[in-house]
Scaffold this motif. Structure first.
Motif: not given
Length: 446
Positions: A136, A414, A417-422
């Motif tokens: 991350t 936003e 480095t991470v996909n928030e929804q995932m």
């Protein structure tokens, strides 16, 4: 590495002069190249005209492994909270659930402006936390929790001392100093109640031999202090000092129930205290004597503790709460905004031994910093005292941009480095599976 130019921001430097200036800041190769007017351009230019630019927050007590436990262990006293809920859930962790819990925690920390944390994990699967920190782009000192005794400790969390030492040394060898120094290892006996004196003494010796930190809980509740005194004949801090667990390289979380002699030990040994005001209030543990500690010359920094007992990982809440609690006890001039903000930034960096690298906006330091949007309803009219506005009025949603080690990890709200929804979806799946594995006593009622 990308060069980033932050233009025309209100720089809250947290340097030795506590300078606040309207100017530019240039980042090159992960470090702050200049603080002041910049005539050149860069790969990325950020207009910070409506923003305060300040060092990223440094939290000195966080449990990433407990982020999945949010809301599952509420309204309990500390020992019941541990024995009935938290320890059974920690024992039920798998590698997958630890990964999900760590990602969720780091995403929340980054989104709210915390760029570095000292984390205490559970006994098992600690390597998964290191992997998530690396992936991350986060900065953390991570420690594997250690326990070799204690009433109510599940068998899955009870370790043989020698095997615990072997695993800890393997983690230290594999991870300490990795990712351009973003990742560090730390020894972490859980607390005196769940560790033998042999384990505590061994940790003290190993930490000094390898030049790494030690982090543990101390004097969080009166019942904990009473247990330690019955078993050892000494008050908690005196006992920890007797086994070698004090010093400049040691961070003790909480330290609520300490007397004058114990505070003198903390001062003499330069031991650091991590203050977790929201957690202390929610667990009914008490109010730490922070004003007296600071007057005594003890190092105090801040942490949210964990989602299982806070339930947020929000430094804005911790700064505000820390200041307000001391004002109730000592009057409105106690813990002014600047002091609270220093506790959340440079004091935290100093506590974990990297104040020469992060914690203030100074040329040559690592570029760990945040932009806080001042053009918000809760910050209008624009604060005359920027530090006061940040401490008493700001909230995580005001954080516009986060940079760690020169890398943008959040911009314009936003996460990058991470996909928030995932992260949210995986956390919900893994939490459900974990609750099924845990003891029925640890399963939250629906």
């Amino acid at each position: 590495m990308t060069a980033i130019l932050i233009k025309n921001g209100t720089l809250v430097t947290m340097d030795s002069e506590n300078s606040i200036l309207r100017s530019d800041l240039l980042i090159v190769d992960g470090r702050i190249a200049s603080v002041g007017p910049v005539g050149e351009t860069a790969d990325v230019v950020i207009d910070a005209a409506d923003c305060a630019v300040l060092p990223g927050f440094v939290q000195t007590h966080v449990h990433l492994c407990q982020t999945l436990f949010r809301g599952a262990a509420d309204d309990l006293a500390l020992l019941d909270w541990l024995q009935k809920r938290v320890w059974p859930m920690e024992a039920a962790h798998t590698a997958a659930s630890i990964r999900a819990s760590s990602r969720l925690g780091i995403a929340e920390l980054m989104k709210g402006g915390t760029t570095c944390a000292l984390t205490m994990e559970t006994v098992n699967h600690t390597e998964e936390v290191f992997k998530v920190v690396e992936a991350t782009g986060y900065r953390a000192t991570v420690r594997k929790g250690r326990m070799d005794k204690g009433q109510g400790v599940p068998s899955a969390l009870h370790e043989e001392t020698e095997s615990s030492v072997r695993e800890s040394l393997m983690l230290l060898e594999a991870w300490h100093g990795r990712a351009d120094g973003r990742i560090r290892f730390c020894f972490a006996p859980r607390f005196a109640v769940s560790c033998t004196s042999e384990l505590l003494s061994q940790v003290a010796a190993l930490a000094r031999a390898h030049g790494v930190m030690v982090h543990t809980h101390a004097s969080e509740t009166r019942s904990e202090c009473d247990l330690v005194e019955r078993e050892t004949g000494m008050r908690n801090i005196i006992y920890l000092d007797s086994v070698g667990l004090t010093g400049r390289h040691v961070v003790l979380a909480h330290c609520i129930h300490v007397d004058k002699q114990e505070m003198q030990i903390l001062k003499r040994t330069q031991t650091n205290v991590a203050h977790c005001p929201s957690s202390n209030l929610k667990l009914g543990s008490g109010i730490a004597p922070i004003t007296k500690m600071l007057e005594t010359g003890i190092s105090v920094s801040l942490g949210a503790d964990g989602a299982a007992c806070n339930n947020r990982l929000d430094m804005f809440t911790e700064m505000r709460t820390a200041a307000l609690l001391q004002k109730v006890l000592h009057g409105p001039e106690a813990i002014p905004a600047r002091r609270a903000l220093r506790m959340a930034t440079i004091d935290g960096a100093n506590a974990i031994g990297i104040g020469d690298e992060i914690g203030s906006l100074e040329t040559g330091k690592r570029a760990d910093l945040i932009l806080v949007n001042l053009a918000r309803l809760e910050l209008t009219p624009r604060p005359v005292d920027i530090e006061s506005g940040i401490v008493y009025a700001s909230q995580p949603s005001d954080v516009r941009t986060v940079i760690i080690n020169g890398q943008l990890v959040k911009h314009d709200g936003e996460l990058l480095t991470v996909n928030e929804q995932m992260v949210i979806e995986d956390a919900n799946i893994q939490a459900g599976l974990l609750f099924e594995r845990a003891s029925p006593k640890a399963t939250p009622s629906v």
